[in-house]
Each structure stands twice: as structure tokens, then as C-alpha cells.
Design an enzyme around this catalytic site. Structure first.
Site, PDB file in Angstrom:
ATOM      1  N   TYR A  17     105.486 -48.485  52.627  1.00  0.00           N
ATOM      2  CA  TYR A  17     106.645 -48.204  51.781  1.00  0.00           C
ATOM      3  C   TYR A  17     107.956 -48.575  52.477  1.00  0.00           C
ATOM      4  CZ  TYR A  17     104.541 -45.631  47.854  1.00  0.00           C
ATOM      5  OH  TYR A  17     103.864 -45.278  46.711  1.00  0.00           O
TER       6      TYR A  17
ATOM      7  N   LYS B 244      91.961 -47.164  56.652  1.00  0.00           N
ATOM      8  CA  LYS B 244      91.092 -48.338  56.541  1.00  0.00           C
ATOM      9  C   LYS B 244      90.946 -48.925  57.939  1.00  0.00           C
ATOM     10  CE  LYS B 244      89.730 -50.693  53.448  1.00  0.00           C
ATOM     11  NZ  LYS B 244      88.305 -50.893  53.037  1.00  0.00           N
TER      12      LYS B 244
ATOM     13  N   ASP C 199      88.791 -46.243  50.707  1.00  0.00           N
ATOM     14  CA  ASP C 199      88.085 -46.655  49.483  1.00  0.00           C
ATOM     15  C   ASP C 199      86.889 -45.747  49.222  1.00  0.00           C
ATOM     16  OD1 ASP C 199      86.866 -47.734  51.745  1.00  0.00           O
ATOM     17  OD2 ASP C 199      86.231 -49.580  50.758  1.00  0.00           O
TER      18      ASP C 199
ATOM     19  N   ASP D 227      99.440 -41.971  47.867  1.00  0.00           N
ATOM     20  CA  ASP D 227      99.981 -42.179  46.518  1.00  0.00           C
ATOM     21  C   ASP D 227      98.830 -42.355  45.533  1.00  0.00           C
ATOM     22  OD1 ASP D 227     101.983 -42.749  44.552  1.00  0.00           O
ATOM     23  OD2 ASP D 227     101.515 -44.873  44.756  1.00  0.00           O
TER      24      ASP D 227
ATOM     25  N   ASP E 291      97.022 -39.455  42.708  1.00  0.00           N
ATOM     26  CA  ASP E 291      96.939 -39.674  41.260  1.00  0.00           C
ATOM     27  C   ASP E 291      95.500 -39.491  40.785  1.00  0.00           C
ATOM     28  OD1 ASP E 291      99.632 -40.318  40.948  1.00  0.00           O
ATOM     29  OD2 ASP E 291      99.204 -42.049  39.666  1.00  0.00           O
TER      30      ASP E 291
HETATM   31  C1  IPM Z   1     104.912 -40.711  43.641  1.00  0.00           C
HETATM   32  C2  IPM Z   1     105.482 -41.863  42.854  1.00  0.00           C
HETATM   33  C3  IPM Z   1     106.494 -42.604  43.714  1.00  0.00           C
HETATM   34  C4  IPM Z   1     105.740 -43.185  44.887  1.00  0.00           C
HETATM   35  C5  IPM Z   1     107.317 -43.669  42.992  1.00  0.00           C
HETATM   36  C6  IPM Z   1     108.029 -43.115  41.788  1.00  0.00           C
HETATM   37  C7  IPM Z   1     108.275 -44.351  43.896  1.00  0.00           C
HETATM   38  O1  IPM Z   1     104.458 -42.677  42.394  1.00  0.00           O
HETATM   39  O2  IPM Z   1     105.688 -39.850  44.077  1.00  0.00           O
HETATM   40  O3  IPM Z   1     103.685 -40.641  43.794  1.00  0.00           O
HETATM   41  O4  IPM Z   1     105.182 -44.286  44.818  1.00  0.00           O
HETATM   42  O5  IPM Z   1     105.705 -42.526  45.933  1.00  0.00           O
HETATM   43 MG    MG Z   2     102.499 -41.932  42.774  1.00  0.00          MG
END
Ligand code: IPM
Ligand code: MG
Length: 368
Positions: free
Chosen positions: A145, A196, A229, A253, A257
Site C-alpha cells: 500500500y 507468501k 492463498d 484487506d 472481506d
Molecule cells: C479497507 C478498504 C480500504 C483498503 C480502501 C477503501 C482504501 O478496502 O479498509 O479494507 O483497501 O484498505
Molecule cells: Mg478492504
């Protein structure tokens, strides 16, 4: 209840559904203030696209300095199609990344808990997800990032090259590993570290440093290493094998999710981004729902405010040591779900659909 004197909290609702869900957090804070169990001064400002509209800048210096001064920030969401074509450095998301980086919020805690009332809302079989309670610790200020060099540059033949750099130093790994081990102490004493290391040197370093932290200071914690993975696959196959997962910025990240969907909806997941404690024991912190700005449903009053409200509960727990108040708020959410109230994202047959606002009111009514 202990009355917390004169603490400052900064609300940055942002874009999309951000303002709708943060408004419900504000109601909760105001209610706690009115009951004298808290004494917060609330400030609120623009961030992301909302700030671009007014100031042509995703975060103004004024807001940035306010954030520097605040012990607690509640962040909504930022971004949306309207700003998709802006130059990279001017996009709404840069504001969020700047806050994380400059405030040194290196440890991002993302709990994924499958509420018993919502087992049906998950796309996985009930026996796979019921009772799920994972804590993902995502490194938040390093890795790809922020690594340099980065950019898009022209190369020969009229082609272009996109460059991002994935880097980690020992110290960046060690400090986030310690956060994970400390959390594991209070949970089931088990940490899974993901990288990884089969293809990336930074992954080899990650694995070695995490192992060293464990061997030096946390011998009572069981540590296992898993390729990221494989972790993605194992989260779907048997998520309950995990307790604390510690991983880098990018893998965190994605894995968070994925873990969110195990619980039924992204609308349920809170997060805490924490810095280091200073010599007075104070630490910078920002709390935000894991979901994004969800522009497709913004303005309709149907967004789920639970992730934001639970993010505030994390603020009570991690920034203010008000565990009792945090438990009360968590239980209020549970009670509302027991009553069968659901926002659209978690609606199932036989349950009552409520709006964002009604969900917030219902949670407050359970605090009473
Ligand atoms: C998160 C989001 C952010 C990230 C974006 C909005 C920049 O997806 O907080 O998970 O990638 O960290
Ligand atoms: Mg995210």
C-alpha cells in the site's frame, strides 16, 4: 458506570452510506452523554469525496490536524464512482490512507463473529459458521500500500509499466505480531500468521520475525504459519480452525472481506485501527466499519448501521477501557437481532425489515 470526563471524539462520516451509518453512532454517543455515562465532546468534519466537493482536496490540513489531536476518530466510508477518474493522489481513498499512515495506526483489528441470529444469512452451511469468532489483525501502514517506488511510467514500444513495491522491515512486523499475541492471550492462545513465503522474500522475513516474537516472549501461545492463498481457502473450508490471524496490509484487506462474508454481511463488521501507546498510556485510534461507501444504496436509508455501532463499541473497549459499556452496546445489538429486526442486507424470511434509522433507535432502546 464510570463517567469519562471531557474526551474528544472526531466523526468523519465521508461518502456514500458513511454519513447515514455514522449518524446512528452519533445518536448512541449523544444518548450515553445524556445518561451521563459518558462525557464526549463530538466534533464532525468532511473527508473523502465530500471534502473534494467543498475543498477540492480529500482531506484538508485543518481536518488532518484535528485528527492528529483526537484520541478517537470514527470514520464512515470514502469513495464512489463520481471520483473514480480523479488522479490517484486526489482520490477520496487517499484521505483514509493518509490518516492511517500519518497517525501511525499500524494495527488493524477486524473481528469476524457470526451472530447466532444470523447463521442463515451466511452463504455457507450453518454448521461451518455457527459460533465463528475470529480476530484478523491486519498490518495497516506498510507493505504494498505504501512501498516505494510506485507509479505508472512509460516504457519502450509505447507500453506503460505499473509499479508498486511490497516492503516490510523487521520492526513493522514485530510490532503488529505483538498486538496479535497480546490479543491471543485473552482468547484461545492461538495465532495463525499468513504470508507468501513461498514466492516473496518479504514473506520469508515476515514468517521468521513472527516466529522470533513468539519464541522470545509468547511461548504459551501456539503459532502456526500458513500461506495466504491457503488461508483464503481454509477460511471457506473450516473457518473455526482460526482464532487470531495476523497478516500484512494487502492480504489482510482481502482475507477480512472474505471473513466478513462468513458472518453473513459486510454490514456487520467493525474495525479498530490502533497506534502505539505513548508514555502516558494514550494511543491514537480510528474506528471504522469494514464495509465501504456502498454508493449503490447510499441515500436510501437502508444501510446497516451495526458495523459502525460495533466499531464505536470497540472504541469503548480499546481506547477507553470501558469494557462494561462496550459489552452493554454489543448486547443491545444482540437483543435487537433477537427481536427479529433486520436491515435489508441481512433480511430473511419471517424477519422484520427496518431502516438504518430504525435500527439505530432500536439499539438505543435496548440500552435503556
Ligand atoms: C479497507 C478498504 C480500504 C483498503 C480502501 C477503501 C482504501 O478496502 O479498509 O479494507 O483497501 O484498505
Ligand atoms: Mg478492504
Amino acid at each position: 458506570m464510570i463517567k469519562i470526563k471531557n474526551r474528544k471524539i472526531l466523526l468523519l462520516p465521508g461518502d456514500g452510506i458513511g454519513p447515514e451509518v455514522v449518524a446512528e453512532v452519533k445518536k448512541v454517543i449523544q444518548w450515553l452523554n445524556s445518561k451521563k455515562s459518558l462525557d464526549f465532546t463530538i466534533d464532525e468534519d468532511l473527508i473523502g469525496g465530500a471534502s473534494i466537493e467543498k475543498h477540492k482536496n480529500p482531506i484538508t490540513d485543518e481536518v488532518f490536524y484535528k485528527a492528529m489531536e483526537s484520541e478517537i476518530i470514527i470514520f464512515g466510508a470514502c469513495g464512489g464512482p463520481k471520483w473514480d477518474n480523479l488522479e490517484f493522489s486526489k482520490k477520496p481513498e487517499r484521505a483514509l490512507l493518509k490518516l492511517r499512515k500519518e497517525l501511525k495506526l499500524f494495527a488493524n483489528l477486524r473481528p469476524a463473529i457470526c451472530f447466532k441470529q444470523l447463521v442463515e444469512a451466511s452463504s455457507l452451511k450453518p454448521e461451518i459458521v455457527s459460533g465463528l469468532d475470529i480476530m484478523i489483525v491486519r498490518e495497516l501502514t506498510g507493505g504494498i500500500y505504501f512501498g516505494e517506488p510506485r507509479g505508472i511510467k512509460p516504457i519502450e514500444n509505447g507500453e506503460r509499466k505499473g509499479i508498486n513495491t511490497h516492503t516490510y522491515t523487521s520492526n513493522e512486523i514485530i510490532r503488529v505480531a505483538k498486538v496479535a499475541f497480546e490479543l491471543a492471550k485473552k482468547r484461545s492462545k492461538k495465532v495463525t500468521s499468513c504470508e507468501k513465503s513461498n514466492v516473496m522474500e518479504s514473506g520469508v522475513l515476515w514468517k521468521e520475525e513472527v516466529q522470533k516474537v513468539r519464541d522470545n516472549d509468547y511461548t504459551d501461545i501456539a503459532l502456526n504459519h500458513m500461506l495466504a492463498d491457503n488461508c483464503a481457502m481454509q477460511l471457506l473450508r473450516d473457518p473455526k480452525q482460526f482464532d487470531v490471524i495476523v497478516t500484512d496490509n494487502l492480504f489482510g484487506d482481502m482475507l477480512s472481506d472474505e471473513a466478513a462474508m462468513l458472518t453473513g454481511s459486510l454490514g456487520l463488521l467493525p474495525s479498530a485501527s490502533l497506534g502505539a501507546k505513548d508514555k502516558n498510556g494514550k494511543m491514537r485510534s480510528m474506528y471504522e466499519p469494514v464495509h465501504g461507501s456502498a454508493p449503490d444504496i447510499a441515500g436510501e436509508g437502508i444501510a446497516n448501521p451495526i458495523a459502525s455501532i460495533l466499531s464505536f463499541s470497540m472504541a469503548l473497549r480499546y481506547s477507553l477501557d470501558l469494557d462494561q459499556e462496550a459489552d452493554n452496546l454489543d448486547q443491545a445489538v444482540q437483543k435487537v437481532l433477537d427481536d427479529g429486526l433486520r436491515t435489508k442486507d441481512i433480511l430473511s424470511k419471517g424477519k422484520k425489515e427496518v431502516s438504518t434509522l430504525q435500527m439505530g433507535d432500536a439499539i438505543i432502546s435496548k440500552l435503556k
